[in-house]
Every structure is written in C-alpha cells, then in structure tokens.
Scaffold this motif. Structure first.
Motif: not given
Length: 119
Positions: A61-70
């Motif tokens: 899920n791309g939203f999971d990735l977005a949450a991990r990019i700081r």
C-alpha cells in the motif's frame, strides 16, 4: 534549481514513461522503485526533493510507504479517481495527489510551492 524526484510504482511501464516525461520537463528523476523496500532505500540514498508514490504497489500500500518517508515530501499518484481516495488522502502525510494522467513537472512544482507557502 532542479527538483530531484524518486518515482515509486509497481508498473515498470509507468516508471519508464513518467521518468521520460518528467525529465523532458526539467525534473531530475534520481531513482525509481517498484516496492516499499526499494523506495525506502532510494529515498535514504538520494534525499530527493519529492517522492511520487502510487497508491497501489501490488500487494503493498502506497499510503503505508508515505507514512514511513520522513524527510521528503510525498505526492500520491493513481489511475483511480481522486474521489475514491478522499478519506485515505486526508489521513495521509502526503502534500497532495496527482492523477496519473495529469502528471507533469508543472503540477509537481505547483504542489511543492503550495506546501512551501503553507509553512
């Protein structure tokens, strides 16, 4: 100043066409990735100005990735209609959303400017 971008999408065809399009429009595509693991590595190595992340990354899920990019702003992309993603986009840390058919260097620059103006 040239904007440095990482493209994250599970479609090799989309990554290649988006790279060509954005490069032709003055965006430096410094890396591409097909999944979360590759994306996190690319973002860490390249420290891009922006990361384009597809909403659906195969089984991920791309939203999971977005949450991990700081440390880099994220723009979500999809071929799905924005109204189908409203709730997820509102909860996401992404600075914006671009439908894939509207992807352009100007659209990315506009979202980055809007983010800068909001700070």
């Amino acid at each position: 100043m040239t904007i440095r971008c990482v493209i994250v999408d599970d479609s090799e065809r989309f990554r290649a066409s988006a790279r060509r399009l954005l490069t032709d429009q003055g965006i430096a595509v410094v890396a591409t990735a097909a999944d979360i693991r590759q994306a996190l590595h690319a973002v860490e190595q390249e420290q891009p100005d922006v990361v384009l992340v597809d909403v659906g990354l195969g089984a991920e899920n791309g939203f999971d990735l977005a949450a991990r990019i700081r440390h880099s702003p994220v723009i979500m992309t999809s071929s799905l209609a924005p109204e189908d993603l409203t709730d997820m986009l509102e909860e996401s840390p992404a600075i914006g959303f671009l439908p894939k058919e509207q992807l352009s260097g100007d659209a990315i620059t506009g979202l980055l400017r809007a983010m800068s103006g909001a700070c």
